[in-house]
Write a protein that holds these residues in place. Structure first.
Motif, PDB file in Angstrom:
ATOM      1  N   ASN A 330      38.689  33.359 -41.266  1.00 13.74           N
ATOM      2  CA  ASN A 330      38.554  34.493 -42.186  1.00 13.74           C
ATOM      3  C   ASN A 330      37.241  34.363 -42.958  1.00 13.74           C
ATOM      4  O   ASN A 330      36.685  33.266 -43.090  1.00 13.74           O
ATOM      5  N   GLY A 332      36.287  34.752 -46.499  1.00 10.32           N
ATOM      6  CA  GLY A 332      36.735  34.959 -47.862  1.00 10.32           C
ATOM      7  C   GLY A 332      37.934  35.894 -47.914  1.00 10.32           C
ATOM      8  O   GLY A 332      38.880  35.763 -47.130  1.00 10.32           O
ATOM      9  N   ASP A 333      37.846  36.878 -48.816  1.00 11.65           N
ATOM     10  CA  ASP A 333      38.947  37.817 -49.001  1.00 11.65           C
ATOM     11  C   ASP A 333      38.686  39.159 -48.327  1.00 11.65           C
ATOM     12  O   ASP A 333      39.462  40.099 -48.522  1.00 11.65           O
ATOM     13  N   ASP A 334      37.611  39.251 -47.550  1.00 13.03           N
ATOM     14  CA  ASP A 334      37.273  40.528 -46.909  1.00 13.03           C
ATOM     15  C   ASP A 334      38.139  40.706 -45.662  1.00 13.03           C
ATOM     16  O   ASP A 334      38.007  39.953 -44.693  1.00 13.03           O
ATOM     17  N   PRO A 335      39.020  41.707 -45.629  1.00 14.56           N
ATOM     18  CA  PRO A 335      39.949  41.845 -44.499  1.00 14.56           C
ATOM     19  C   PRO A 335      39.294  42.325 -43.211  1.00 14.56           C
ATOM     20  O   PRO A 335      39.908  42.222 -42.141  1.00 14.56           O
TER      21      PRO A 335
END
Length: 471
Positions: A330, A332-335
């Motif tokens: 992944n 970070g938090d970027d989907p």
């Protein structure tokens, strides 16, 4: 980068429409093909009326011409300057006995030319021609716009895509893959069915790693073939951080693999790496795989034959090198972003000036870093990105695939190996499909937007179950 392509061209006609439309249409098509450096196999203008196809006699002449050039013709382009004759077109293709992709193009009418002198009615005629092709059992491709002028940018995009489809269909139907070594015991994910691949024309030849090591160890350091390969490696990638003996070992492997591929007329290879090469020979084979992929002879890790088939399909679609990647991390938090990674073996086109030879620190923790020299390290810059995966679903006896487009991006990433950050709209949806449908963690990538081309080839001409991820 590939060989010059040839299309069989059928200009359809219906005789009560103006002759000038046929003459103009024929000229337009040939000029566009010349612009693309495509050879055309087309009836001479004096072989039939204006070199078009309408009657049974015309169909026989066209079919015979195509049969005489069957080894050259990669696809068939049907052009309709007017309504055309539905049976003439279908009969010509039937008599040609060709089994190649077919593109149907029809001219648009102009609102100020609905007169007897310029009216075309090709909008309607295209439907009739396609109906007959369907009745005759032919798979075919249509242009994005129902009617389109051959000199428009829209048609040129259609033509580029169709050429890719032709390369994919012809290439896959005649593909010869080399499996070097046994599948690593820990990699159930790379199991596949040779029989399902063979049903679509893909042949697999095998070579045991013991034979590779034996042949390589018999080569003297001063053998001309070895020194020549050393020069090629040195001119391909920076090697300053790698001990010279490790490069010599790689050169010997390269000689053995090249000679085996040449003797068996192979298009691509999948090579066992983890961990037999390191434990029994003392290097990684990544640089050699990178060089082969850059030369349009794709090479995949872990004897992943369907992985290299995916690489080859993307290469055929775009006419540029492909690479095998792990959907790895992944971002970070970027989907919609993730990290692509391999130890690595990516072709130079993906890494450019950042490319240098190194080792595999993760693998080195178990086999010793000194036995892992030969990786290619570098970062892929921002640009177009296509991905694809072919797999043999042995439980259901079918081949299935997924394809899609995204983008390489320059977002920060501090790590080693061959690596990239990509953005794929709807990535979470794609990953659910990958997991729920039993696809591998490996995928093929290409620096292009080729998903539409592969989707057309896979679905229309192979009938494979294909998930085209749009986002």
């Amino acid at each position: 980068m590939g060989k010059k392509m040839t299309l069989g061209v059928i200009v359809g006609n219906r005789d009560f429409f103006p002759d000038v439309l046929i003459s103009e249409g024929r000229r337009d098509i040939l000029e566009v093909l010349a612009e693309f450096n495509i050879d055309a196999v087309i009836l001479d203008e004096d072989a039939t009326k204006l070199g078009a196809v309408e009657t049974w006699d015309h169909a026989k002449k066209c079919g015979e011409l195509f049969r005489q050039n069957a080894d050259r013709i990669d696809g068939i382009l049907v052009s309709l300057p007017n309504f055309g004759d539905e049976r003439g077109v279908a009969d010509a293709i039937k008599l040609s006995r060709l089994d190649v992709p077919i593109l149907v193009q029809a001219y648009p009418d102009s609102l100020d030319q609905f007169n007897v002198e310029r009216r075309r009615d090709a909008f309607c005629g295209k439907i009739s021609v396609c109906n007959n092709l369907y009745q005759y059992g032919y798979n075919f491709t249509v242009t994005d716009q129902h009617t389109v002028h051959p000199k428009s940018e829209s048609f040129k995009r259609d033509l580029r895509k169709f050429l890719g489809v032709c390369r994919v269909v012809k290439g896959i139907r005649n593909a010869r893959f080399g499996a070097i070594g046994a599948r690593p015991n820990a990699f159930n994910t790379t199991r596949y069915s040779e029989k399902l691949l063979q049903a679509f024309g893909m042949t697999v030849s095998t070579l045991d790693l013991s034979e590779v090591f034996g042949r390589a160890n018999k080569l003297a350091d001063g053998d001309g073939r070895v020194t020549e390969r050393l020069e090629r490696i040195g001119s391909y990638v920076r090697t300053g951080k790698v001990p010279a003996p490790a490069i010599v070992k790689q050169a010997k492997l390269g000689v053995v693999i090249d000679e085996w591929m040449s003797a068996n007329d192979l298009d691509a290879t999948a090579i066992q790496c983890w961990t037999s090469l390191q434990q029994n020979y003392g290097v990684n084979v990544c640089t050699l795989m990178s060089m082969m992929s850059q030369s349009l002879m794709p090479s995949a890790c872990e004897v992943d034959i369907t992985g290299v088939a995916s690489m080859y399909a993307l290469q055929l679609a775009s006419d540029t090198p492909s690479a095998l990647v792990d959907w790895n991390n992944n971002y970070g938090d970027d989907p919609d972003k993730c990290v692509l990674f391999h130890c690595g073996n990516w072709a130079e086109v993906f890494l450019g000036d950042t490319m240098e030879m190194g080792n595999a620190p993760i693998l080195g923790t178990s086999v010793g870093v000194e036995n892992t020299y030969g990786t290619v390290n570098g970062r892929t810059p921002a640009g177009p990105f296509s991905y694809a995966r072919i797999t043999t679903d042995d439980r259901n006896g079918v081949i299935k695939t997924y394809v899609g487009d995204g983008d390489f991006v320059n977002d920060p990433l501090e790590t080693f190996g061959s690596r990239a950050v990509v953005v794929v709209p709807g990535l979470q949806k794609l990953m659910r499909h990958v997991c729920k449908n039993g696809f591998e963690h490996h995928a093929a990538m290409n620096a292009s937007y080729s998903a539409e081309t592969l989707n057309e080839a896979f679905t229309t001409y192979f009938g494979w179950e294909t998930y085209y991820h749009i986002g």
